[in-house]
Design an enzyme around this catalytic site. Structure first.
Site, PDB file in Angstrom:
ATOM      1  N   SER A 286      14.644  98.299  67.905  1.00  0.00           N
ATOM      2  CA  SER A 286      15.233  98.916  69.119  1.00  0.00           C
ATOM      3  C   SER A 286      14.162  98.367  70.135  1.00  0.00           C
ATOM      4  O   SER A 286      13.210  98.332  70.071  1.00  0.00           O
ATOM      5  CB  SER A 286      15.483 100.247  68.801  1.00  0.00           C
ATOM      6  OG  SER A 286      14.110 100.929  69.112  1.00  0.00           O
ATOM      7  N   ASP A 287      14.706  98.796  71.500  1.00  0.00           N
ATOM      8  CA  ASP A 287      13.831  99.029  72.627  1.00  0.00           C
ATOM      9  C   ASP A 287      13.240 100.097  72.588  1.00  0.00           C
ATOM     10  O   ASP A 287      13.513 101.192  71.724  1.00  0.00           O
ATOM     11  CB  ASP A 287      14.648  98.500  73.846  1.00  0.00           C
ATOM     12  CG  ASP A 287      13.458  98.149  74.947  1.00  0.00           C
ATOM     13  OD1 ASP A 287      13.933  97.347  75.943  1.00  0.00           O
ATOM     14  OD2 ASP A 287      12.392  98.354  74.760  1.00  0.00           O
ATOM     15  N   TRP A 288      12.279 100.463  73.611  1.00  0.00           N
ATOM     16  CA  TRP A 288      11.382 101.720  73.474  1.00  0.00           C
ATOM     17  C   TRP A 288      12.197 103.018  73.358  1.00  0.00           C
ATOM     18  O   TRP A 288      13.005 103.310  74.575  1.00  0.00           O
ATOM     19  CB  TRP A 288      10.650 101.654  74.778  1.00  0.00           C
ATOM     20  CG  TRP A 288       9.405 102.665  74.818  1.00  0.00           C
ATOM     21  CD1 TRP A 288       9.692 104.087  74.841  1.00  0.00           C
ATOM     22  CD2 TRP A 288       8.213 102.749  74.489  1.00  0.00           C
ATOM     23  NE1 TRP A 288       8.518 104.791  75.085  1.00  0.00           N
ATOM     24  CE2 TRP A 288       7.366 103.968  74.663  1.00  0.00           C
ATOM     25  CE3 TRP A 288       7.414 101.567  73.875  1.00  0.00           C
ATOM     26  CZ2 TRP A 288       6.111 104.112  74.230  1.00  0.00           C
ATOM     27  CZ3 TRP A 288       5.896 101.683  73.715  1.00  0.00           C
ATOM     28  CH2 TRP A 288       5.480 103.060  73.736  1.00  0.00           C
ATOM     29  N   ALA A 289      12.142 103.757  72.412  1.00  0.00           N
ATOM     30  CA  ALA A 289      12.847 105.039  72.371  1.00  0.00           C
ATOM     31  C   ALA A 289      14.303 104.876  72.779  1.00  0.00           C
ATOM     32  O   ALA A 289      15.374 105.987  73.083  1.00  0.00           O
ATOM     33  CB  ALA A 289      12.301 106.113  73.299  1.00  0.00           C
TER      34      ALA A 289
END
Ligand code: GLC
Length: 728
Positions: A286-289
């Site tokens: 995933s991208d950040w968080a």
């Protein structure tokens, strides 16, 4: 018989049975077997940890202040590694290898976007070089610097087709065209990964941000994107398909909501397209968080729901949100997530770790940094790439190159701001390693011209206190060179701007300097196309130098003096004003092409995709096709002779487009399908060829991803010439 039996028994009774090395630790076995053996030995908890990524070291990305995880579990799957030396990485890896039951190595990732310590030009600039070989070399060298520093995996290349300069992340990709992004995607993947991940100092690449992030509404970051299935397939997916075919190891899902289903939990893009249609065998991070952010996007009511819909959609690894390590156990035990899905995700992560050789070589060899950072060959590639990225946009009366000018006034906020030339996402690049513009001009024009330097105005704000003295300086000069543009943090992540024009103070300074009545050269350093409609008429010459990385001002100084013959051509359209956005070369036809135009400004962009001037002149011959009519399965060759009729060597890029004026699904006016850059000495001719494979180059795709080729009329277009072709 009896004696043999005794022999066997005696061996087994008295010498301890040698514990065979478990199969997964046997490097001679096929990766698939090692993965299955290891998977079969893992507990559910160990599997879940492999699907998580935390951070290690000092996080420098101000958009993502992740908590430095106090207690990193030794069995963690991956860490984003912010340190520049491998020591901390090796210490953490030692814990994974020695404190855990199975000794599964950690995968260390980092954003090596346009270099690690040797910082190359930003990707948007790199594409303007049209030199995929040089970009591949740059990525290969960046891989060495990163891998020797403890990085196994880069979150690069970014291949988001982008047509809105208000979006700061346009700087990170390769422009407005799907084919261009695909070509540089493949070059980057090959550069990072080599022809086999096991080779020395190769790192895993990561296609991002999957998918359609560049369609962010009004250029605002992280927002909704309205993307039809047709546009998804004909515009945003092609670069990713090319990257998967090139063997990329990983993909990163994007923050954006794709027409109601965020990319993080979009089973159509993550599973149906990527894994089933394209047989992608790597993993998706995933991208950040972003898993947690599904709550703010309105796709999940809570973190547990966010984890469930993400992993069931095909997202394999959770970057720093902790939703996976917090809830997957419960979700699996309750049957909301299947064992098969868990095993599929873990299998993908383990496969990459085996392919990278991390089980055999979990540690980074510690050698003196001067043996692998800032090597002469990487600096040389950076210099050449920065030279080839520069686009000469305007050169009225051949003002450039500046020869036999007695006095040059060199002005603008960029003349002594080397940090701004690094661009965003500059990894471990250091300002002190960027060659400042004013030093480069001094060096370039030493003994050739008198130089007067004056910053004149700030990047932004209202301070006009320098205007008067700057005007005095301009009045005493023969030519005024203005270095204007953007700070490095005006583009990149979370750097949207409502207008792409220069800040008012910069425009006003340019207008003020015009009062000196001297020829003016405007040099722009930016991470996006700029709106120049007010300043373009004031300047005799305009150069876009982008953000060149550590070469800094030297390449553009070479262009100004004539030492470098500019060869860059735009990979992104320069709108006349912000109001024209979106404007791009491969738009579809209008129902009334001569009507519906703006009343207040010309409707054509200021500078077209592919625009770029040279100090020499190229004469194009007649476009020729080897056949005018072909069957679908036949191929043909288009060719054109290009002669350098000027008096100096130059490098010319020829862009080959196709057009399909009538199709059951309307198509863009023209579509780039091939490009080639060749050096042509003065007076010589080169033949440029485009081998056309109709199914590859003339076909189109529908909203279900089915590629089709209709019979009928097509056009082959090069440098304004068009040849007709019939497919029967
Ligand atoms: C960021 C970016 C992504 C980057 C990741 C890790 O938010 O969107 O491009 O690779 O987080 O830093």
């Amino acid at each position: 018989m009896k004696s043999i039996l005794c022999l066997i028994l005696s061996c087994s009774l008295f010498s301890p049975v040698k514990e065979d090395k478990p199969l997964y630790k046997d490097a001679s076995r096929p990766v698939e077997e090692r993965v299955e053996d290891l998977l079969g030995r893992m507990t559910q908890e160990e599997k879940i940890l492999q699907l998580n990524q935390y951070t290690l070291g000092q996080n420098t990305n101000e958009n993502n202040i992740g908590e430095v995880t106090a207690k990193i579990p030794a069995g963690i799957g991956s860490l984003i590694y912010f340190q520049e030396d491998p020591e901390m990485r090796n210490e953490m890896q030692k814990r994974a290898m020695e404190e855990t039951r199975l000794g599964i190595p950690i995968l260390f990732g980092f954003d090596v976007i346009h270099g690690y310590r040797t910082v190359y030009p930003i990707p948007l600039a790199q594409a303007c070089s049209w030199n995929t070989d040089l970009v591949q070399q740059a990525c290969s060298m960046a891989a060495v610097e990163a891998n020797c520093s403890g990085v196994d995996w880069t979150f690069s290349p970014m291949i988001d087709v982008a047509r809105d300069g208000r979006w700061g992340r346009i700087s990170e990709g390769y422009g407005e065209d799907p084919y261009t992004n695909a070509a540089f995607c493949v070059a980057s993947v090959k550069g990072y990964q080599g022809d086999g991940l096991r080779k020395d100092n190769r790192i895993a690449a990561c296609l991002k941000h999957y998918v359609g992030y560049g369609a962010s509404e009004a250029g605002r970051d992280y927002v909704y994107t309205e993307i039809s299935r047709q546009t998804l397939w004909d515009t945003y997916l092609p670069p990713y398909e090319a990257g998967v075919k090139a063997g990329v190891a990983t993909v990163m899902s994007s923050f954006n909501d794709i027409s109601g289903t965020p990319a993080t939990c979009n089973s159509y893009t993550l599973d149906e397209v990527l894994k089933k249609r394209w047989n992608f065998d790597g993993f998706v991070v995933s991208d950040w968080a972003a898993v947690d952010q599904l709550i703010s996007q309105g796709a999940a009511a809570n973190r547990k729901e966010a984890a469930r819909i993400s992993i069931n959609a095909g997202l394999d690894m959770d970057m720093v949100s902790h939703c996976y390590d917090q809830y997957l156990d419960t979700l699996i035990n309750k049957g909301d997530v299947s064992e098969e899905r868990l095993n599929d995700a873990v299998r993908r992560v383990l496969t990459l770790k085996f392919r990278l050789g991390l089980f055999e070589h979990p540690y980074t060899e510690v050698v003196p940094a001067e043996q692998y950072l800032l090597q002469p060959q990487s600096k040389e590639v950076a210099e050449r790439l920065a030279e080839e990225c520069i686009v000469l946009l305007k050169n009225e009366g051949n003002l450039l190159p500046l020869q036999d000018k007695k006095t040059l006034a060199v002005m603008g906020p960029l003349i002594d701001a080397p940090e701004e030339l690094l661009g965003n996402w500059s990894a471990h690049g250091r300002t002190e390693e960027v060659f400042p513009i004013q030093d480069a001009i001094r060096q370039e024009f030493e003994g050739k011209a008198n130089l007067a330097f004056h910053t004149g105005c700030p990047f932004e704000g209202n301070d006009r206190s320098g205007f008067a003295s700057a005007l005095e300086t301009a009045r005493k000069a023969d030519v005024v060179i203005l270095f204007m543009g953007e700070k490095r943090n005006w583009s990149g992540e979370n750097c949207s701007r409502s207008a792409i024009e220069l800040p008012a103070i910069q425009e006003s300074f340019i207008q003020e300097m015009k009062k000196a009545g001297k020829p003016m050269v405007l040099v722009l350093a930016s991470g996006r196309p700029l709106g120049l409609h007010r300043v373009e008429p004031l300047c005799d010459a305009i150069i876009e130098m982008w953000q060149p990385g550590i070469p800094g001002g030297r390449p553009v100084a070479g262009v100004l003096s004539g030492r470098v013959n500019p060869s860059g051509k735009l990979c992104v359209t320069f709108p006349r004003t912000t109001g024209q956005i979106p404007v791009y070369y491969n738009q579809r036809q209008s129902s009334r092409p001569t009507l519906g135009l703006y009343q207040d400004i010309p409707s054509a962009p200021l500078y077209e995709f592919g625009h770029g001037l040279s100090y020499t002149t190229y004469q194009y011959g007649e476009l020729k096709l080897s056949k005018q009519t072909v069957k679908k399965e036949e191929t043909l060759v288009a060719e054109i002779a290009v002669t350098n009729v000027g008096n100096r060597t130059g490098a010319e890029t020829v862009h080959w487009f196709i057009s399909d004026p009538y199709c059951r699904i309307t198509r863009p006016k023209r579509e780039l399908k091939h490009f080639e850059k060749l050096e042509i000495p003065a007076g010589e001719t080169r033949i440029f060829r485009f081998e056309i494979n109709p199914m590859r180059d003339l076909s189109f795709v529908d909203g279900e991803g089915n590629r089709f080729l209709e019979t009928g009329e097509y056009g082959v277009i090069v440098n304004g010439q068009k040849a007709c072709l019939t497919i029967e």
